[in-house]
Design an enzyme around this catalytic site. Structure first.
Site, PDB file in Angstrom:
ATOM      1  CD  GLU A   1      -1.841   2.227   1.989  1.00 34.28           C
ATOM      2  OE1 GLU A   1      -1.426   3.271   1.429  1.00 34.28           O
ATOM      3  OE2 GLU A   1      -2.108   2.171   3.195  1.00 34.28           O
TER       4      GLU A   1
ATOM      5  CB  CYS B   1      -1.541   6.840   1.590  1.00 33.50           C
ATOM      6  SG  CYS B   1       0.165   6.546   2.099  1.00 33.50           S
TER       7      CYS B   1
END
Length: 454
Positions: free
Chosen positions: A227, A261
């Site tokens: 990720e 993020c």
């Protein structure tokens, strides 16, 4: 290795890097623990994970305070992070066995055929500083309950959190070394990945780090889940509910001081509502309180490190130099600590850093588009593909646009978030592999077909 209080720049603690002998002992202990842990009944693993949730909830203020001390996250947001960790533990305590039960498949008459899911072994988890508890538990809850053991390599500025997490598993009654951690520098990670005892790797971090780790793990034929970075679009259509979009958009951009993020980073706004939305977003950001993250009235704390503050400001400055208009903020605050104010950029050239790079802080890059098709083009015009948010009063329209967006997670009339019940993943330079839900727990298991005939 040091952790500093980002609100004051004071050193909190200093940690020794583990030498080769210590790393070797911990990897050997993890392998030994796996041999018995993998044979532990699923019901027992689920009970222990439920106990982890109890430990987290019983000590939520203590753990939240540690997060705030090391990261600078406002205390109420740190509390929410710990509570979310308890939630993911409770989810897999209830559903891990269901997600990994044998799957019977009809093949030929008289044959017994099924798929079984078996753990792989020690899994190396390379985790970031921005959500120092959540990112670890998002990995540990499913994959340790699947029968693997966890080896955590945490960011060097949150080693207090890493030690706290180790103690949580001990308090919950886990066998020794089912969850352990190693304190090493980045340049030693590849050697650990190549170690035969490590059977899989997961990383949450930058795209650059992901590529380096994926190259090493791929050369060793070890599965990985990555990720990575994101530059999520927040699309505001001409029929969007502007008041709610601006309120949620401000939160989506500034939560954890914008260091996420999946934060809304590029606001893609239809020209018909551009001025109205921009005024509302500006008002929402101006109303936020920047300050001591331990104070209840604080909405935005500091950036986590001085170098992160410097990089953020360099990208803002370079974007303005390239032609972007600075609508709000844009200068580090003149006070102790690493504080950067909510900032808005408009009229951004497509080659400016605010358009091409991930701005990891409370900076909103706002783009004007004159059609739905142009909104999709601008949203997809990025190396990243982590999340996206679409705002419209016509949910069918929003769902249609969601199909055209290049992202692992698309939310209509909601900010992008992770939830244990649904998979979380990215595409393009935002990584690959699923986390959470049934899909995530199956990433680090051997999917074995068994075929039996008389």
């Amino acid at each position: 290795m040091q952790s500093r209080n980002p609100a004051t720049a004071d050193v909190i603690a200093t940690y020794d890097e583990h030498d080769d002998e210590t790393v070797e002992k911990r990897l050997a202990a993890a392998q030994n623990a796996f041999e018995s842990w993998s044979e532990t009944p699923m019901a027992t693993r689920e009970e222990l994970l439920a106990a982890v949730a109890d430990v987290l909830r019983s000590n939520v203020e203590t753990y939240a305070t540690e997060i705030t001390r090391e990261v600078g996250k406002p205390l109420d947001q740190a509390v929410a992070e710990v509570e979310k960790c308890a939630w993911v533990c409770e989810y897999y305590a209830q559903h891990a066995g269901e997600h990994l039960q044998d799957e019977h498949i009809g093949a030929v008459p008289g044959a017994k055929t099924y798929v079984t899911y078996e753990p792989l072994g020690p899994v190396l988890a390379i985790m970031p500083w921005n959500y120092p508890f959540w990112q670890v538990f998002r990995f540990a809850a499913p994959h340790i309950t699947a029968g693997n053991v966890g080896v955590l390599k945490h960011a060097p500025n949150v080693l207090g959190c890493a030690q706290a997490i180790e103690s949580i598993f001990t308090q919950a009654g886990y066998p020794d070394n089912v969850f352990t951690s190693i304190q090493i520098s980045t340049d030693r990670v590849s050697d650990v990945i190549r170690d035969d005892r490590i059977r899989a790797v997961t990383l949450t971090g930058s795209t650059r780090a992901g590529k380096a780790v994926a190259e090493t793990s791929g050369s060793e034929l070890k599965p990985g889940v990555f990720e990575l970075g994101g530059s999520d679009p927040f699309i505001v259509l001409d029929d969007a509910p502007l008041e709610k979009a601006a309120t949620v958009g401000a939160t989506a951009r500034t939560q954890n001081a914008g260091q996420s993020c999946i934060a809304a980073k590029r606001f893609v706004v239809h020209t018909d509502v551009f001025d109205d939305f921009l005024d509302r977003l500006t008002a929402e950001l101006e109303a936020l309180t920047i300050g001591d993250p331990t104070e209840s009235e604080t909405d935005i704390g500091p950036q986590a490190r001085s170098d992160l503050l410097e990089t953020l400001h360099e990208r803002v400055t370079a974007s303005v130099a390239a032609g972007a208009n600075l609508r709000l903020g844009g200068e580090p605050l003149d006070r102790p600590g690493y504080f950067y104010p909510p900032t808005i950029l408009t009229d951004i050239p497509e080659d400016a850093p605010a358009a091409t790079e991930e701005l990891f802080g409370p900076v909103a890059a706002v783009f004007s588009v004159d059609s739905e098709q142009e909104a999709i083009r601008v949203a997809n015009n990025s190396q990243y593909g982590l999340g996206a948010s679409v705002w419209t009063t016509d949910t069918s329209r929003g769902e249609s646009i969601a199909q055209d967006l290049e992202a692992g997670n698309v939310f209509v009339n909601q900010l992008v978030k992770s939830d244990p019940r649904v998979p979380f993943s990215g595409t393009k330079d935002s990584g690959y592999g699923a986390e959470l839900s049934r899909h995530g727990i199956r990433e680090f298991v051997n999917m074995k077909t068994v075929w039996i005939e008389e």
